[in-house]
Design a protein around this motif. Structure first.
Motif, mmCIF file in Angstrom:
data_model
loop_
_atom_site.group_PDB
_atom_site.id
_atom_site.type_symbol
_atom_site.label_atom_id
_atom_site.label_comp_id
_atom_site.label_asym_id
_atom_site.label_seq_id
_atom_site.Cartn_x
_atom_site.Cartn_y
_atom_site.Cartn_z
ATOM 1 N N ALA A 211 5.266 -3.434 -2.427
ATOM 2 C CA ALA A 211 6.387 -3.473 -1.468
ATOM 3 C C ALA A 211 5.936 -3.107 -0.052
ATOM 4 N N ASP A 212 6.514 -3.814 0.922
ATOM 5 C CA ASP A 212 6.130 -3.628 2.320
ATOM 6 C C ASP A 212 6.281 -2.187 2.799
ATOM 7 N N ASP A 213 7.368 -1.511 2.396
ATOM 8 C CA ASP A 213 7.570 -0.160 2.941
ATOM 9 C C ASP A 213 6.418 0.764 2.551
ATOM 10 N N ILE A 214 5.895 0.589 1.336
ATOM 11 C CA ILE A 214 4.770 1.415 0.883
ATOM 12 C C ILE A 214 3.525 1.122 1.715
ATOM 13 N N VAL A 215 3.204 -0.173 1.799
ATOM 14 C CA VAL A 215 1.956 -0.572 2.456
ATOM 15 C C VAL A 215 2.024 -0.296 3.960
ATOM 16 N N VAL A 216 3.141 -0.643 4.570
ATOM 17 C CA VAL A 216 3.289 -0.437 6.012
ATOM 18 C C VAL A 216 3.207 1.052 6.344
ATOM 19 N N GLY A 217 3.844 1.879 5.520
ATOM 20 C CA GLY A 217 3.801 3.321 5.747
ATOM 21 C C GLY A 217 2.380 3.854 5.697
ATOM 22 N N MET A 218 1.609 3.350 4.724
ATOM 23 C CA MET A 218 0.218 3.789 4.587
ATOM 24 C C MET A 218 -0.607 3.409 5.811
ATOM 25 N N VAL A 219 -0.411 2.184 6.287
ATOM 26 C CA VAL A 219 -1.186 1.709 7.444
ATOM 27 C C VAL A 219 -0.793 2.497 8.698
ATOM 28 N N GLN A 220 0.492 2.709 8.838
ATOM 29 C CA GLN A 220 0.984 3.436 10.012
ATOM 30 C C GLN A 220 0.370 4.839 10.079
ATOM 31 N N GLU A 221 0.351 5.502 8.923
ATOM 32 C CA GLU A 221 -0.213 6.842 8.840
ATOM 33 C C GLU A 221 -1.703 6.829 9.191
ATOM 34 N N ARG A 222 -2.385 5.809 8.662
ATOM 35 C CA ARG A 222 -3.834 5.729 8.886
ATOM 36 C C ARG A 222 -4.146 5.424 10.356
ATOM 37 N N LEU A 223 -3.337 4.559 10.975
ATOM 38 C CA LEU A 223 -3.584 4.196 12.382
ATOM 39 C C LEU A 223 -3.306 5.366 13.324
ATOM 40 N N ALA A 224 -2.559 6.358 12.830
ATOM 41 C CA ALA A 224 -2.250 7.523 13.665
ATOM 42 C C ALA A 224 -3.423 8.506 13.712
ATOM 43 N N GLN A 225 -4.446 8.307 12.865
ATOM 44 C CA GLN A 225 -5.609 9.207 12.879
ATOM 45 C C GLN A 225 -6.448 8.918 14.132
ATOM 46 N N VAL B 64 -18.258 -2.007 9.913
ATOM 47 C CA VAL B 64 -18.136 -0.563 10.159
ATOM 48 C C VAL B 64 -19.464 -0.029 10.692
ATOM 49 N N ALA B 65 -20.552 -0.383 9.998
ATOM 50 C CA ALA B 65 -21.874 0.099 10.393
ATOM 51 C C ALA B 65 -22.266 -0.465 11.761
ATOM 52 N N HIS B 66 -21.914 -1.708 12.013
ATOM 53 C CA HIS B 66 -22.330 -2.391 13.242
ATOM 54 C C HIS B 66 -21.578 -1.879 14.468
ATOM 55 N N TYR B 67 -20.262 -1.733 14.349
ATOM 56 C CA TYR B 67 -19.449 -1.381 15.525
ATOM 57 C C TYR B 67 -19.075 0.103 15.572
ATOM 58 N N GLY B 68 -19.329 0.828 14.473
ATOM 59 C CA GLY B 68 -18.984 2.249 14.463
ATOM 60 C C GLY B 68 -17.490 2.510 14.547
ATOM 61 N N ILE B 69 -16.711 1.619 13.976
ATOM 62 C CA ILE B 69 -15.258 1.827 13.914
ATOM 63 C C ILE B 69 -14.841 1.825 12.448
ATOM 64 N N PRO B 70 -13.743 2.506 12.115
ATOM 65 C CA PRO B 70 -13.370 2.625 10.702
ATOM 66 C C PRO B 70 -12.746 1.349 10.132
ATOM 67 N N LYS B 71 -12.862 1.220 8.819
ATOM 68 C CA LYS B 71 -12.210 0.121 8.106
ATOM 69 C C LYS B 71 -10.991 0.681 7.395
ATOM 70 N N ILE B 72 -9.910 -0.019 7.497
ATOM 71 C CA ILE B 72 -8.692 0.376 6.793
ATOM 72 C C ILE B 72 -8.395 -0.703 5.763
ATOM 73 N N SER B 73 -8.603 -0.373 4.493
ATOM 74 C CA SER B 73 -8.379 -1.326 3.407
ATOM 75 C C SER B 73 -7.157 -0.885 2.612
ATOM 76 N N THR B 74 -6.099 -1.694 2.654
ATOM 77 C CA THR B 74 -4.894 -1.306 1.912
ATOM 78 C C THR B 74 -5.180 -1.308 0.412
ATOM 79 N N GLY B 75 -6.046 -2.211 -0.067
ATOM 80 C CA GLY B 75 -6.408 -2.208 -1.483
ATOM 81 C C GLY B 75 -7.062 -0.890 -1.877
ATOM 82 N N ASP B 76 -8.016 -0.410 -1.049
ATOM 83 C CA ASP B 76 -8.686 0.868 -1.335
ATOM 84 C C ASP B 76 -7.695 2.021 -1.282
ATOM 85 N N LEU B 77 -6.821 2.029 -0.271
ATOM 86 C CA LEU B 77 -5.840 3.110 -0.138
ATOM 87 C C LEU B 77 -4.909 3.125 -1.345
#
Ligand code: ADP
Length: 181
Positions: free
Chosen positions: A60-74, A21-34
Motif C-alpha cells: 500500500a502507498d501509505d506504507i511505502v510513501v511514509g518509509m521514503v519520506q522518513e528516509r529522505l528526512a535523514q 553509491v560507491a561512485h557518487y558517495g550518496i546513499p541508496k534508498i531501496s523500498t524493497g530492502d526497507l
C-alpha cells in the motif's frame, strides 16, 4: 545528484544502485530492502506489507510513501540519493515530485534499466529470493507492465529519462549509466 532507477524486477537496479553509491558517495534508498527489513523485524508495518510482497503485488502507498519520506528526512540525503524500487506507480511518482518540490530538491535523472522479460525470468529463478518463485515472478512482471512502465512516459515528458541497456557485463552497464548521468 538525485536519481531514480526504474526497471523490471531483476533488471539489476539493486546491483547498479550499489555501484552508484560507491561512485557518487550518496546513499541508496531501496523500498524493497526497507520492506524486507521491516518484515524480518516483525514490525506492525512489516506485518502489513508481507502478504502483498509474498503475492508479488504492490504494498500500500501509505506504507511505502511514509518509509521514503522518513528516509529522505535523514541528513545523509543532503547531497543526493539513489531511489531503487520507488516510485513504482504514477501515484507514487506524483507524490514523490510533490515531496521533493517541498524540499526544493527535484530529481535530476531517471535511469531506466532495459531488460527483456525472458532474461528477467532467467535471472530471478537463478537468484532464488523468497519471493522469486514462478507464480510471483509472473505477477511482479504484470504489475511492472501495468503500474510501473507508465513512469517511462511520465519522466520522458519531464525530459529526465535515460534508457540504458541492462544486458551485458556489470561494468559495461555501469559505464552506460554513468555516461547517461
Ligand atoms: P524487485 O525489483 O525484484 O521486484 P524489490 O526488492 O524492489 O524487488 O521489491 C520487492 C517487493 O516489495 C515488491 O514485489 C513489492 O511487493 C514491494 N515493494 C517494493 N517497492 C515498492 C513500492 N515502491 N511500492 C509498493 N510495493 C513495493
Amino acid at each position: 545528484m538525485r536519481i531514480v532507477l526504474v526497471g523490471a524486477p531483476g533488471s539489476g537496479k539493486g546491483t547498479q544502485g550499489d555501484k552508484l553509491v560507491a561512485h557518487y558517495g550518496i546513499p541508496k534508498i531501496s523500498t524493497g530492502d526497507l520492506l524486507r527489513a521491516a518484515v524480518a523485524a516483525g514490525t506492525p508495518l512489516g506485518k502489513k506489507a508481507k502478504a502483498a510482497m509474498d503475492a508479488g503485488q504492490l504494498v500500500a502507498d501509505d506504507i511505502v510513501v511514509g518509509m521514503v519520506q522518513e528516509r529522505l528526512a535523514q541528513p545523509d540525503t543532503g547531497n543526493g540519493f539513489i531511489l531503487d524500487g520507488f516510485p513504482r506507480s504514477l501515484a507514487q511518482a506524483e507524490t514523490l515530485d510533490r515531496m521533493l518540490a517541498g524540499l526544493k530538491q527535484p530529481l535530476d535523472k531517471v535511469v531506466h534499466l532495459d531488460v527483456d522479460n525472458e532474461e528477467i525470468v532467467k535471472r530471478m529463478l537463478a537468484r532464488g529470493r523468497a519471493d522469486d518463485n514462478e507464480a510471483t515472478i509472473r505477477n511482479r512482471l504484470e504489475v511492472y507492465a501495468a503500474q510501473t512502465r507508465p513512469l517511462l512516459d511520465y519522466y520522458g515528458k519531464q525530459k529526465k529519462l535515460a534508457t540504458v541497456k541492462g544486458v551485458g557485463g556489470l561494468e559495461d552497464i555501469f559505464r552506460r549509466i554513468v555516461t547517461a548521468l
